[in-house]
Write a protein that holds these residues in place. Structure first.
Motif, PDB file in Angstrom:
ATOM      1  N   TYR A 269     -17.522  14.347  39.257  1.00 55.09           N
ATOM      2  CA  TYR A 269     -17.744  14.148  40.714  1.00 55.09           C
ATOM      3  C   TYR A 269     -18.206  12.902  41.307  1.00 55.09           C
ATOM      4  N   GLN A 270     -19.018  12.152  40.471  1.00 57.34           N
ATOM      5  CA  GLN A 270     -19.273  11.023  41.059  1.00 57.34           C
ATOM      6  C   GLN A 270     -18.197  10.142  41.221  1.00 57.34           C
ATOM      7  N   ARG A 271     -17.068  10.179  39.854  1.00 58.49           N
ATOM      8  CA  ARG A 271     -16.106   9.343  40.150  1.00 58.49           C
ATOM      9  C   ARG A 271     -15.150   9.830  41.166  1.00 58.49           C
ATOM     10  N   LEU A 272     -15.095  11.123  41.379  1.00 53.14           N
ATOM     11  CA  LEU A 272     -14.208  11.314  42.501  1.00 53.14           C
ATOM     12  C   LEU A 272     -14.526  10.988  44.068  1.00 53.14           C
ATOM     13  N   ASN A 273     -15.960  11.045  44.204  1.00 55.95           N
ATOM     14  CA  ASN A 273     -16.771  10.530  45.391  1.00 55.95           C
ATOM     15  C   ASN A 273     -16.479   8.958  45.650  1.00 55.95           C
ATOM     16  N   TYR A 274     -16.600   8.436  44.365  1.00 56.71           N
ATOM     17  CA  TYR A 274     -16.269   6.814  44.330  1.00 56.71           C
ATOM     18  C   TYR A 274     -14.957   6.594  44.850  1.00 56.71           C
TER      19      TYR A 274
ATOM     20  N   ARG B 185      -3.633   5.015  48.805  1.00 56.61           N
ATOM     21  CA  ARG B 185      -2.880   6.067  48.512  1.00 56.61           C
ATOM     22  C   ARG B 185      -3.290   6.244  46.923  1.00 56.61           C
ATOM     23  N   PHE B 186      -3.176   5.225  46.271  1.00 60.04           N
ATOM     24  CA  PHE B 186      -3.453   5.026  44.839  1.00 60.04           C
ATOM     25  C   PHE B 186      -4.624   5.901  44.437  1.00 60.04           C
ATOM     26  N   TYR B 187      -5.928   5.363  45.220  1.00 58.17           N
ATOM     27  CA  TYR B 187      -7.118   5.965  44.739  1.00 58.17           C
ATOM     28  C   TYR B 187      -7.029   7.429  45.284  1.00 58.17           C
ATOM     29  N   CYS B 188      -6.514   7.877  46.155  1.00 62.70           N
ATOM     30  CA  CYS B 188      -6.367   9.465  46.572  1.00 62.70           C
ATOM     31  C   CYS B 188      -5.644  10.289  45.475  1.00 62.70           C
ATOM     32  N   PHE B 189      -4.428   9.482  45.036  1.00 61.61           N
ATOM     33  CA  PHE B 189      -3.834   9.926  44.126  1.00 61.61           C
ATOM     34  C   PHE B 189      -4.529  10.253  42.608  1.00 61.61           C
ATOM     35  N   THR B 190      -5.224   9.019  42.486  1.00 64.07           N
ATOM     36  CA  THR B 190      -5.977   9.008  41.105  1.00 64.07           C
ATOM     37  C   THR B 190      -7.064  10.179  41.036  1.00 64.07           C
ATOM     38  N   GLN B 191      -7.598  10.274  42.528  1.00 61.23           N
ATOM     39  CA  GLN B 191      -8.779  11.415  42.515  1.00 61.23           C
ATOM     40  C   GLN B 191      -8.067  12.945  42.561  1.00 61.23           C
ATOM     41  N   LYS B 192      -7.055  13.144  43.205  1.00 60.19           N
ATOM     42  CA  LYS B 192      -6.127  14.432  43.099  1.00 60.19           C
ATOM     43  C   LYS B 192      -5.827  14.761  41.541  1.00 60.19           C
TER      44      LYS B 192
ATOM     45  N   VAL C 157      -9.834  20.347  36.377  1.00 59.76           N
ATOM     46  CA  VAL C 157      -9.949  21.678  36.971  1.00 59.76           C
ATOM     47  C   VAL C 157     -11.260  21.798  37.704  1.00 59.76           C
ATOM     48  N   LEU C 158     -11.516  20.832  38.911  1.00 63.16           N
ATOM     49  CA  LEU C 158     -12.757  20.553  39.477  1.00 63.16           C
ATOM     50  C   LEU C 158     -12.434  21.125  40.979  1.00 63.16           C
ATOM     51  N   ARG C 159     -13.277  21.739  41.709  1.00 62.75           N
ATOM     52  CA  ARG C 159     -13.060  22.109  43.106  1.00 62.75           C
ATOM     53  C   ARG C 159     -13.548  21.282  44.048  1.00 62.75           C
ATOM     54  N   GLN C 160     -12.801  20.715  44.940  1.00 61.61           N
ATOM     55  CA  GLN C 160     -13.280  19.651  46.066  1.00 61.61           C
ATOM     56  C   GLN C 160     -13.641  20.449  47.358  1.00 61.61           C
ATOM     57  N   ASP C 161     -14.585  19.682  47.712  1.00 60.07           N
ATOM     58  CA  ASP C 161     -14.930  20.391  49.120  1.00 60.07           C
ATOM     59  C   ASP C 161     -13.820  20.401  50.214  1.00 60.07           C
TER      60      ASP C 161
END
Length: 145
Positions: free
Chosen positions: A11-16, A36-43, A50-54
């Motif tokens: 979750y910290q990595r997704l937030n970063y 876009r690359f950062y968002c694709f990596t996050q997704k 299998v993490l739920r995002q806000d």
């Protein structure tokens, strides 16, 4: 009331990654591909683990091209009305042309913001262990926003 998250590092990595995408676009609006690359990596990380995002995070990322929503830079935002009463916010991404419509209802409450969706901790009377329980169900019309 703090819970131990199973995947706190993830979750910290997704937030970063989400914050990095915003910072990249704030510093240089032409750097859309890096954001876009950062968002694709996050997704992809969220999908793999299998993490739920806000919902507020999911609303700002395009499902089609994984581009970040920044009005005026990567997307256009318009207010529309249907039948003269129902108002919508229509967002159109510049890169892929994908449209997303969100209802503008001031009385609408997300399920995650409702009291019955929140887990609480309580000590059981005869046991030293913590017990997780859900709060009672509240009707939609009583939901606080």
């Amino acid at each position: 009331m703090a819970f131990n998250l199973k995947d706190k590092d993830a979750y910290q990595r997704l937030n970063y990654l989400y914050q990095a995408a915003h910072c990249v676009l704030a510093q240089n609006p032409e750097n859309v591909e890096l954001a876009r690359f950062y968002c694709f990596t996050q997704k992809s990380i969220a999908k793999r683990l299998v993490l739920r995002q806000d919902p507020s995070v999911k609303r700002t990322i395009c499902k089609k091209c994984c581009s970040l929503l920044v009005p005026g830079v990567t997307a256009t935002t318009r207010q529309r009305r249907k039948n003269g009463k129902i108002r919508f916010t229509v967002t159109r991404w510049v890169s892929c042309g994908h449209k997303k419509s969100l209802l503008n209802n001031p009385d609408y409450c997300l399920w995650t913001d409702r009291p019955e969706a929140q887990l609480e901790q309580q000590k059981s009377p005869g046991d030293n262990a913590l017990v997780l329980y859900r709060t009672p169900v509240v009707p939609n019309h009583l939901c606080l926003t």
